[in-house]
Write a protein that holds these residues in place. Structure first.
Motif, short mmCIF file in Angstrom:
data_model
loop_
_atom_site.label_atom_id
_atom_site.label_comp_id
_atom_site.label_asym_id
_atom_site.label_seq_id
_atom_site.Cartn_x
_atom_site.Cartn_y
_atom_site.Cartn_z
N PRO A 399 0.82 -1.22 0.00
CA PRO A 399 0.00 0.00 0.00
C PRO A 399 0.85 1.26 0.00
O PRO A 399 1.93 1.30 0.61
N ASN A 400 0.37 2.31 -0.71
CA ASN A 400 1.07 3.59 -0.70
C ASN A 400 0.94 4.29 0.64
O ASN A 400 1.86 4.98 1.08
N GLN A 401 -0.21 4.12 1.30
CA GLN A 401 -0.43 4.72 2.61
C GLN A 401 0.05 3.75 3.69
O GLN A 401 -0.03 2.53 3.54
N LEU A 402 0.55 4.30 4.79
CA LEU A 402 0.97 3.46 5.90
C LEU A 402 -0.23 2.72 6.48
O LEU A 402 -1.29 3.32 6.71
N SER A 403 -0.09 1.44 6.70
CA SER A 403 -1.13 0.64 7.35
C SER A 403 -0.65 0.23 8.74
O SER A 403 0.51 -0.16 8.91
N LEU A 404 -1.54 0.32 9.71
CA LEU A 404 -1.20 -0.11 11.07
C LEU A 404 -1.56 -1.56 11.33
O LEU A 404 -1.29 -2.09 12.41
N ARG A 405 -2.17 -2.20 10.34
CA ARG A 405 -2.50 -3.61 10.50
C ARG A 405 -1.22 -4.43 10.60
O ARG A 405 -0.29 -4.25 9.83
N GLY A 406 -1.17 -5.31 11.58
CA GLY A 406 0.00 -6.15 11.77
C GLY A 406 1.10 -5.50 12.58
O GLY A 406 2.14 -6.10 12.82
N LYS A 407 0.85 -4.27 13.03
CA LYS A 407 1.86 -3.56 13.85
C LYS A 407 1.42 -3.51 15.30
O LYS A 407 0.22 -3.50 15.60
N ARG A 408 2.40 -3.44 16.21
CA ARG A 408 2.12 -3.41 17.64
C ARG A 408 2.63 -2.11 18.22
O ARG A 408 3.79 -1.75 18.02
N ARG A 409 1.75 -1.40 18.88
CA ARG A 409 2.12 -0.13 19.49
C ARG A 409 3.12 -0.34 20.62
O ARG A 409 3.01 -1.26 21.41
N VAL A 410 4.12 0.53 20.70
CA VAL A 410 5.09 0.51 21.79
C VAL A 410 5.29 1.94 22.27
O VAL A 410 5.02 2.90 21.56
#
Length: 414
Positions: A399-410
């Motif tokens: 994707p051209n836009q950043l996706s937060l799917r699959g990422k974990r907040r720290v």
């Protein structure tokens, strides 16, 4: 016949030219690209040249061969752009008129901007590797270096491929271990930043990599001059960093014609709207890739992710519509860490690098903020993707836009 002129046939300029050629009919549009030569260099490959990888000529292709049919390539140097007349003047006297202009002339290292950097020690004990000549010269120097103090140094930000100096330090450390020389060589990383990485979360999460490899970190180091006779970097606050071998990333500047045309900031970058890529005060001009002043990494991924935004917005502008596409500052970068492993970071204007999987949530196959062999091999494999998918302007499976799917907040404390 509408006239679109693109200055620069590097990564950004080539992608945009090909995307717009697909979008705009040849019967209605004349698309012209201008560059100084017909040699397109795969710049990420220069990192590996000092360590014995393929030479720069193996990383070079013809610019013409990657431009779609119907795109004209003019070879020449740009003298000045005259926005009020909508013309580009070349140094050989040619005049190219335009209705719409895209500036994609990138950024370049300028060792002449730091007192003492150029001189008798240039390419003897002081080297760069962001240029083909510099990378080749450094290969021999690195092969001969078997004891002493190696300093990897960044003059100031922004620079293209901001993780490359760190990658060089990691690769050098690994190479010295392989050669059984590590105990005889002191490694120092000197940066103008407060941490090793440009993003605080990445610095907090990955700073241990330098500690584990016994690479000394000299932060907030703003070099004032190079004392070549004493082989010493001297900062504005009078700190000194001595070296036996210096691998530096000089100050980066945009193209000189940008300044002559009154289109640039103090570093010759074109101020643009951070979301539309439209030049400030000049609605018919866009700037993309390393040529603009976006507050994100000057990296090939940014050129890639923003190219579709530029194409859509130019289409809107031509047809009198509001500019609807918005760039979010999305960038991702592979970081070689030595020993056949690498990291991957993915971020944008508002979200710093996070751990997780990329590009498919929970599947990957690549890991974010985590050293893996898979990341290393993906970086090497990207060269083929670059030539066959990215430059031709084909849609990439990310994707051209950043996706937060699959990422974990720290948190920064994590």
């Amino acid at each position: 016949m509408k006239r679109l002129v693109i200055l620069g046939a590097g990564t950004a300029g080539t992608i945009v030219a090909n995307k717009l050629r697909r979008r705009f009919p040849m019967s209605e549009w004349q698309i012209t690209v201008v560059d100084r030569d017909d040699h397109h260099l795969y710049q990420p490959g220069l990192l590996f040249v000092p360590f014995g990888a393929e030479p720069p000529e193996a990383l070079t292709r013809s610019r013409r061969s990657f431009l779609r049919r119907g795109v004209r390539l003019f070879l020449g140097e740009v003298e000045v752009v005259q926005p009020e007349l909508r013309v580009v003047l070349l140094t050989d006297g040619r005049v190219i008129g335009y209705d719409y202009l895209v500036i994609a002339t990138g950024t370049s290292p300028r060792p002449d901007q730091t007192p003492g950097m150029l001189g008798p020690q240039w390419r003897r004990s002081i080297f760069d590797f962001y240029t083909a000549d510099g990378a080749v010269a450094l290969r021999q120097a690195l092969a001969d270096f078997d004891r002493g103090r190696l300093v990897v140094h960044v003059v100031d930000q922004p620079i293209k491929c901001p993780v490359a100096p760190l990658e060089f330090a990691f690769l050098a450390e690994a190479r010295f271990r392989e050669r059984g020389l590590r105990d005889r060589i002191e490694l120092v990383y000197a940066t103008p930043l407060s941490g090793a990485f440009t993003k605080p979360v990445a610095s907090a999460a990955l700073g241990h990599l330098l500690t584990e490899r016994k690479i000394e970190l000299e932060t907030d180091f703003l070099v004032e001059r190079v004392d070549a006779e004493r082989k010493t970097l001297v900062s504005y606050d009078e700190r000194e960093v001595p070296f036996d071998l210096l691998v530096t990333v000089p100050l980066n500047l945009g193209a000189d014609f940008v300044a002559r045309s009154g289109l640039g900031d103090e570093l010759n970058y074109v101020p643009v709207d951070r979301h539309t890529l439209q030049a400030t005060g000049h609605p018919e001009i866009f700037a993309i890739g390393d040529a603009n002043d976006l507050p994100t990494s000057k990296a090939g991924s940014v050129a890639h992710f923003s190219a579709e935004v530029l194409a859509e917005n130019l289409d809107d502008l031509v047809h009198g519509r509001p500019l609807r596409a918005s760039f979010d500052g999305h960038a991702n970068c592979f970081v070689e860490t030595g020993d056949g492993k690498g990291l991957l970071i993915d971020f944008n204007y508002d979200v710093e690098p996070l751990p997780g999987e990329y590009p498919v949530p929970r599947i990957g196959p690549l890991s974010l903020l985590h050293e893996t062999a898979r990341n290393h091999w993906a970086k090497l494999a990207f060269q083929s993707v670059y030539w066959h998918l990215l430059l031709p302007g084909r849609r990439m499976p990310v994707p051209n836009q950043l996706s937060l799917r699959g990422k974990r907040r720290v948190s920064r404390e994590d």
